[in-house]
Design an enzyme around this catalytic site. Structure first.
Site, PDB file in Angstrom:
ATOM      1  CG  HIS A 138      38.518  50.346  63.008  1.00 49.89           C
ATOM      2  ND1 HIS A 138      39.872  50.480  62.247  1.00 49.89           N
ATOM      3  CD2 HIS A 138      37.800  51.322  62.534  1.00 49.89           C
ATOM      4  CE1 HIS A 138      39.650  51.666  61.635  1.00 49.89           C
ATOM      5  NE2 HIS A 138      38.538  52.406  61.770  1.00 49.89           N
ATOM      6  CG  ASP A 149      43.316  51.468  60.328  1.00 49.97           C
ATOM      7  OD1 ASP A 149      43.444  50.887  59.283  1.00 49.97           O
ATOM      8  OD2 ASP A 149      42.685  52.517  60.446  1.00 49.97           O
ATOM      9  CE  LYS A 150      44.033  49.695  67.434  1.00 48.42           C
ATOM     10  NZ  LYS A 150      45.240  49.516  68.249  1.00 48.42           N
ATOM     11  CD  GLU A 191      54.680  48.447  59.797  1.00 47.44           C
ATOM     12  OE1 GLU A 191      53.461  48.634  60.157  1.00 47.44           O
ATOM     13  OE2 GLU A 191      55.744  48.835  60.635  1.00 47.44           O
ATOM     14  CD  GLU A 218      61.991  45.621  57.974  1.00 45.26           C
ATOM     15  OE1 GLU A 218      61.392  45.477  56.931  1.00 45.26           O
ATOM     16  OE2 GLU A 218      61.713  46.263  58.902  1.00 45.26           O
ATOM     17  CE  LYS A 271      36.042  55.521  63.629  1.00 48.69           C
ATOM     18  NZ  LYS A 271      36.399  56.189  62.274  1.00 48.69           N
ATOM     19  CG  PHE A 322      28.352  49.937  59.947  1.00 45.93           C
ATOM     20  CD1 PHE A 322      29.295  49.320  59.073  1.00 45.93           C
ATOM     21  CD2 PHE A 322      29.120  50.255  60.877  1.00 45.93           C
ATOM     22  CE1 PHE A 322      30.663  49.440  59.246  1.00 45.93           C
ATOM     23  CE2 PHE A 322      30.234  50.507  61.290  1.00 45.93           C
ATOM     24  CZ  PHE A 322      31.129  49.798  60.533  1.00 45.93           C
ATOM     25  CG  ASP A 364      38.539  51.925  55.299  1.00 45.83           C
ATOM     26  OD1 ASP A 364      39.175  51.998  54.327  1.00 45.83           O
ATOM     27  OD2 ASP A 364      38.552  52.590  56.090  1.00 45.83           O
ATOM     28  CB  ALA A 365      42.686  48.687  53.100  1.00 41.97           C
ATOM     29  NE  ARG A 393      45.082  53.215  58.192  1.00 39.86           N
ATOM     30  CZ  ARG A 393      44.423  53.007  56.877  1.00 39.86           C
ATOM     31  NH1 ARG A 393      44.976  53.739  55.838  1.00 39.86           N
ATOM     32  NH2 ARG A 393      43.407  52.254  56.864  1.00 39.86           N
ATOM     33  CE  LYS A 394      41.199  54.295  63.352  1.00 40.68           C
ATOM     34  NZ  LYS A 394      41.942  54.656  62.248  1.00 40.68           N
ATOM     35  CE  LYS A 438      57.075  50.882  64.897  1.00 45.42           C
ATOM     36  NZ  LYS A 438      56.895  52.300  65.296  1.00 45.42           N
ATOM     37  CE  LYS A 489      62.150  47.203  65.786  1.00 49.62           C
ATOM     38  NZ  LYS A 489      62.970  45.941  65.894  1.00 49.62           N
ATOM     39  CG  ASP A 510      58.771  54.519  67.568  1.00 51.41           C
ATOM     40  OD1 ASP A 510      58.932  55.853  67.811  1.00 51.41           O
ATOM     41  OD2 ASP A 510      58.744  54.307  66.136  1.00 51.41           O
TER      42      ASP A 510
END
Length: 408
Positions: free
Chosen positions: A16, A18-19, A44, A57, A182, A250, A258-259, A264-265, A285, A289, A291
């Site tokens: 995918h 995003d992955k 990123e 960074e 998916k 597909f 798709d970008a 995003r997941k 990260k 961090k 997060d």
């Protein structure tokens, strides 16, 4: 809790878009941590048709170092080439060798730069100041006894379907599959326990022609066979509705279709919507961090509480302020399933010497997070995985006996 309800979770494959971005970002984290365990990384990634762009960074001894900045803009000789190689190898492992996205020929841009000195001064330990959190925020952990790996069953089976499909694609057992896919699983719950699968959704990128005729039938039969193998027999019945590639063809997928962007997941990465989320992504990260590191600690605590038999479900919240070492709050919610009060469990956590402090450095020390262990986390969830060697230490249940002892 309602006695009877439907609940759904989704997963996405390693292919995918995003992955793909998450895996590239975590490959960068691992690269820098392999050179400097105290490296700071915030990377990123954006992927689209035949293009990969990274930015963020970095601080890393000998590679991207404040002391080197005047002469080399922070980059050690050859390090840019090494980063590009790592990125391309991450895409190659996924399996992208398509005209619209190919690990070898995609254009690559590197916009990483040095870490902000103002962020660094808040995080770094100095004088009598302990190392502070890399950002403010709230982090959640969750565990449930629905599955052997203490994940919600809807997410657990969504992951398992796609993991199996990827394994068959890599081995050649399912040569008609392409990397992007998916899944989604809907289960009916009675008395808080999953009792039946009402809907299974799988959309997978495929080789040309597998959207019609005998080839389409072959693909759909394959998907149904692995679902039948992976889900307990009692969950599947005539009630179960399958939606397999419901839109039809597909063939164009992945970053060409798709970008993709890092982070995003976050619901796929965590608990499939069964628990709150603080909003912070993990991939790209380093473990200063919170997060990332505090979310791992919250999962570790929640899982050990359930493993200790103190509850059948547990949610943990931790909160931090940038530059401040101690958490602002620790919250335990066992959703009415606890054998003792939630406040009693909160107090018990604070009495476990083995755990140490819940500061950023305390978390990293206890879970041994300053290692290049993050690439395997970037697909099929950060939780519900088997702790093995240095990997997934937050999935261990080695605190269960200590929790019970602290309550004795």
């Amino acid at each position: 809790m309602r006695n009877s309800f439907l609940f759904t979770s989704e997963s996405v494959s390693e292919g995918h878009p995003d992955k793909v971005a998450d895996q590239i970002s975590d490959a960068i984290v691992d690269l820098f941590l392999s050179k400097d365990p105290e490296a700071r990384v915030a990377c990123e990634t954006m992927v689209t048709t035949q293009r990969i762009v990274i930015g963020g960074e970095i601080r890393c001894k000998g590679v991207f170092d404040i002391e080197l900045f005047k002469d080399t803009h922070g980059w050690a000789p050859g390090s840019r080439d090494e980063i590009e190689q790592v990125v391309r190898q991450a895409v190659k492992r996924i399996g992208y060798e398509q005209d619209g996205f190919h690990w070898q020929t995609a254009e690559f841009e590197n916009h990483l730069h040095g870490q902000s000195a103002h962020i660094a001064q808040g995080v770094d330990a100095s004088g009598n100041k302990d190392e502070g959190a890399g950002d403010q925020g709230i982090m959640f952990g969750y565990a449930t006894d629905e599955t052997p790996d203490y994940l919600p069953a809807t997410l657990y089976y969504s992951h398992k379907i796609l993991e199996r499909m990827a394994a068959d694609r890599h081995s050649g057992a399912a040569p008609f599959l392409e990397p992007d896919a998916k899944s989604q699983v809907t289960l009916r719950y009675d008395a808080g326990k999953p009792v039946a699968a009402t809907a299974i959704v799988v959309s997978t990128q495929h080789a040309p022609g597998y959207h019609e005729g005998d080839k389409e039938a072959e693909l759909k039969s394959y998907v149904k066979s692995i679902v039948a193998e992976l889900l307990p027999a009692g969950l599947l019945s005539g009630e179960t509705v399958f939606h397999i590639n419901p839109t039809g063809a597909f063939e164009i997928g992945g970053p060409d279709g798709d970008a993709g962007l890092t982070g995003r997941k976050i619901i796929v990465d965590t608990y499939g919507g069964a628990a709150p989320h603080g909003g912070g992504a993990f991939s790209g990260k380093d473990p200063t961090k919170v997060d990332r590191s505090a979310a791992y600690m919250a999962r570790y605590l929640a899982k050990n509480i359930v493993a200790a038999g103190l509850a059948t479900r547990c949610t943990i919240q931790l909160a931090y302020a940038i530059g401040v070492s101690e958490p602002l709050s620790l919250y335990v919610d066992t959703h009415g399933t606890g054998t003792v009060g939630d406040d009693v469990i909160e107090a018990a956590i604070g009495r476990i010497d083995k755990l140490g402090r819940l500061t950023p450095r305390g978390i990293r020390t206890h879970l041994q997070l300053n290692k290049p262990i993050y690439s395997p986390t970037a697909a099929y969830g950060h939780f519900g995985r088997k702790a093995q060697g240095d990997l997934f230490p937050w999935e261990k249940t080695d605190l269960a006996d200590d929790l019970k002892a602290a309550l004795a």
